[in-house]
Write a protein that holds these residues in place. Structure first.
Motif, PDB file in Angstrom:
ATOM      1  N   VAL A 293      -1.956  14.861   3.041  1.00 55.42           N
ATOM      2  CA  VAL A 293      -2.031  13.779   4.260  1.00 55.42           C
ATOM      3  C   VAL A 293      -3.022  14.168   5.177  1.00 55.42           C
ATOM      4  O   VAL A 293      -3.715  15.076   5.088  1.00 55.42           O
ATOM      5  CB  VAL A 293      -0.567  13.881   4.746  1.00 55.42           C
ATOM      6  CG1 VAL A 293       0.579  13.730   3.964  1.00 55.42           C
ATOM      7  CG2 VAL A 293      -0.377  15.307   5.508  1.00 55.42           C
TER       8      VAL A 293
ATOM      9  N   GLN B 299       4.554   9.141  -2.191  1.00 53.90           N
ATOM     10  CA  GLN B 299       3.340   9.415  -1.747  1.00 53.90           C
ATOM     11  C   GLN B 299       2.355   8.908  -2.801  1.00 53.90           C
ATOM     12  O   GLN B 299       1.433   9.720  -3.364  1.00 53.90           O
ATOM     13  CB  GLN B 299       2.871  10.958  -1.045  1.00 53.90           C
ATOM     14  CG  GLN B 299       3.854  11.246   0.169  1.00 53.90           C
ATOM     15  CD  GLN B 299       3.363  12.540   0.892  1.00 53.90           C
ATOM     16  OE1 GLN B 299       2.279  12.390   1.562  1.00 53.90           O
ATOM     17  NE2 GLN B 299       3.948  13.424   0.693  1.00 53.90           N
TER      18      GLN B 299
ATOM     19  N   PRO C  78       7.103   7.981   3.488  1.00 55.71           N
ATOM     20  CA  PRO C  78       6.299   7.930   4.607  1.00 55.71           C
ATOM     21  C   PRO C  78       5.842   6.220   4.783  1.00 55.71           C
ATOM     22  O   PRO C  78       5.664   5.607   3.888  1.00 55.71           O
ATOM     23  CB  PRO C  78       5.280   8.683   4.130  1.00 55.71           C
ATOM     24  CG  PRO C  78       5.699   9.650   3.006  1.00 55.71           C
ATOM     25  CD  PRO C  78       6.792   8.826   2.389  1.00 55.71           C
TER      26      PRO C  78
ATOM     27  N   SER D 219       1.532   5.796   0.729  1.00 56.36           N
ATOM     28  CA  SER D 219       1.296   6.760   1.708  1.00 56.36           C
ATOM     29  C   SER D 219       0.168   7.828   0.985  1.00 56.36           C
ATOM     30  O   SER D 219       0.545   7.965  -0.329  1.00 56.36           O
ATOM     31  CB  SER D 219       2.160   7.709   2.289  1.00 56.36           C
ATOM     32  OG  SER D 219       1.771   8.849   2.865  1.00 56.36           O
ATOM     33  N   PRO D 220      -0.862   8.475   1.498  1.00 55.16           N
ATOM     34  CA  PRO D 220      -1.454   8.378   2.739  1.00 55.16           C
ATOM     35  C   PRO D 220      -2.560   7.453   2.854  1.00 55.16           C
ATOM     36  O   PRO D 220      -3.289   7.558   3.913  1.00 55.16           O
ATOM     37  CB  PRO D 220      -1.783   9.811   2.873  1.00 55.16           C
ATOM     38  CG  PRO D 220      -2.296  10.208   1.854  1.00 55.16           C
ATOM     39  CD  PRO D 220      -1.685   9.588   0.700  1.00 55.16           C
TER      40      PRO D 220
ATOM     41  N   GLN E 262       6.628  14.205  -5.925  1.00 55.91           N
ATOM     42  CA  GLN E 262       6.023  14.706  -4.697  1.00 55.91           C
ATOM     43  C   GLN E 262       4.745  15.199  -5.128  1.00 55.91           C
ATOM     44  O   GLN E 262       4.666  16.044  -6.111  1.00 55.91           O
ATOM     45  CB  GLN E 262       6.824  15.285  -3.757  1.00 55.91           C
ATOM     46  CG  GLN E 262       8.198  14.633  -3.132  1.00 55.91           C
ATOM     47  CD  GLN E 262       7.842  13.688  -1.774  1.00 55.91           C
ATOM     48  OE1 GLN E 262       6.509  13.267  -1.882  1.00 55.91           O
ATOM     49  NE2 GLN E 262       8.945  13.222  -1.349  1.00 55.91           N
TER      50      GLN E 262
END
Length: 475
Positions: free
Chosen positions: A269, A463, A26, A312-313, A48
């Motif tokens: 997110v 992330q 991302p 991210s985020p 993730q």
């Protein structure tokens, strides 16, 4: 190719995969960065966070309302048994993506029913040592209507006249808190539970200490977690009941008059609400810490030679981005390479780190890098002994670079600072970054590569602002 934080990556005949497949990271709002590495490297896993079972966006206000109206939360009892002359609503700072603009109307409606008018309410932004919040930032966060409706504050961290001194705990932690928060009959905390280097997880009472604390208190509480007696197992992702910073904060909060109610979230997110809880701050924190651990803690793996972490985020704040790297340090073997992929927003670049200081550090080049790498250990010890204010920042800077090389792809930071930020090398070209990592691994010696049959192992955390690796995750 991707995996969750709680599910193994598949059968051994599939992982590690030969060659290096493309991984998408991302990269800012709606964008993706294609990650391509040398073919000889082995991708061990792509970790993730678990983002399933999120609350439907349109359900949030109704869910929060039901929580507040449920007698089990204690909200109704709190309103009924508390003199409501003054109410302080304490929200986290704009670097977080807590849905405060949606929670506040639900809370305000119920306060109004209890006879509390807007003129009896103070909205306080828990900025801690971050950049003060101005009206423009408040409008971006809450909208003009809420911003103009409520009296709001960004506590001036260095002005002692704005704080009440409640005493000292543990002989060395002065409890000096922002006066509107102290003098409120009821405090309502609205924040989120994310991984935190020293407190285990953020949120809860942390919105008040250090969020609404004078700098002297802020510095003292941040020494919890970096003292020799503080065990690493109790820190990042640890149990709130064992964490030294969280326990010190809880003891300090017993000095507060009045009552405090907490509304906490676990977020994915931006715009994604995984869980919302309401009630006593300690109990809400325990429940949300358990949920965050389930969703964000990385699975156990042997340490890899290269660890790649996206920010991210987080919305581009460099300090939070470097914290994300430290959150995954345990996944990288000593002597290896920590690689940060930092999307950065110009609006966020100065939130936590002064741009002029960054430029001065960047101009120091290689001599500054050598001095910082070899001098941080001594500085860390002296800062701890002398109880200096920036002790915790010195400590974590040392932890980041002491025995691993750090490479960061961040075109905006490279443009502002140049190719070096102390011992951290900055890049605006991914191919050049991978070449530099290969050179580093070659220079690490033949024993480094030969220790792993089949070549360089790589772990990827797209992330990294959500996921983390505890020291105990390394086998």
């Amino acid at each position: 190719m991707s995996m969750s934080c709680s599910t193994p990556p598949g059968s051994s005949d599939v992982w590690p995969r030969p060659g290096f497949p493309e991984v998408l990271i991302p990269w800012g709002p709606g964008e993706r960065l294609a990650l391509r590495m040398p073919e000889s490297w082995r991708l061990i896993d792509v970790t993730q966070p678990l983002l399933d079972d999120a609350l439907a966006s349109e359900e949030y206000e109704a869910r929060l309302g039901r929580l507040l109206d449920d007698p089990a939360s204690g909200w109704s009892e709190t309103l009924a048994t508390t003199p409501l002359g003054r109410v302080a609503l304490v929200i986290d700072d704009p670097s977080r993506w807590t849905p405060v603009e949606r929670a506040l109307p639900v809370v305000l409606e119920r306060l109004e029913r209890a006879g509390v008018g807007d003129d009896s309410i103070d909205l306080v932004v828990a900025v801690g040592r971050h950049r003060p919040v101005d009206r423009e930032a408040m409008v971006r966060r809450l909208g003009a209507e809420l911003t103009d409706r409520l009296r709001w504050w960004s506590p001036p961290v260095d002005d002692p006249t704005a704080y009440d001194d409640l005493g000292t705990i543990d002989q060395d932690l002065p409890v000096r808190l922002f006066r509107p928060v102290v003098q409120a009959d009821l405090r309502v905390l609205i924040g989120s539970t994310l991984p935190h280097l020293q407190a285990g997880f953020g949120g809860g009472w942390k919105l008040i200490l250090p969020g609404c604390a004078h700098r002297s208190s802020l510095a003292a509480v941040h020494r919890r977690g970096i003292r020799p007696e503080d065990h690493p197992e109790t820190l990042l992702g640890g149990d709130p009941d064992l964490n030294p910073m969280r326990q010190a904060i809880t003891r300090a909060m017993t000095l507060l008059p009045g009552k405090t109610f907490s509304i906490g979230h676990v977020l994915g997110v931006p715009g994604q609400i995984l869980r919302v809880e309401a009630g006593c701050p300690d109990e809400v924190q325990r429940r949300l810490a358990h949920e965050a651990r389930r969703r964000f803690q990385a699975p156990f793996r042997p340490p890899a030679e290269v660890v790649v972490v996206g920010n991210s985020p987080w919305p581009g704040d460099p300090l939070q981005s470097f914290k994300a790297l430290i959150h995954h340090r345990a996944a990288c073997r000593p002597g290896g390479a920590l690689v940060g992929l930092f999307w950065a927003s110009p609006d966020e670049l100065d939130r936590s780190l002064d741009r002029r200081s960054l430029r001065r550090l960047g101009r120091g080049g290689r001599p500054a890098a050598w001095l910082i790498r070899h001098g941080l250990g001594l500085a860390d010890r002296l800062a701890s002994i002398w109880k200096l204010r920036p002790a915790f920042m010195i400590h974590w800077a040392r932890e980041l670079v002491v025995d691993r090389a750090v490479f960061v792809y961040c075109p905006l930071l490279h443009q502002v600072v140049g190719p070096h930020l102390g011992p951290v090398r900055l890049f605006d070209n991914l191919e050049a970054l991978w070449n530099a990592v290969e050179v580093h691994l070659d220079q690490a010696g033949s024993h480094f590569r030969s220790a792993v049959r089949g070549g360089v192992r790589v772990r990827v955390f797209p992330q990294g602002g959500l996921t983390y690796c505890r020291p105990s995750s390394i086998v």
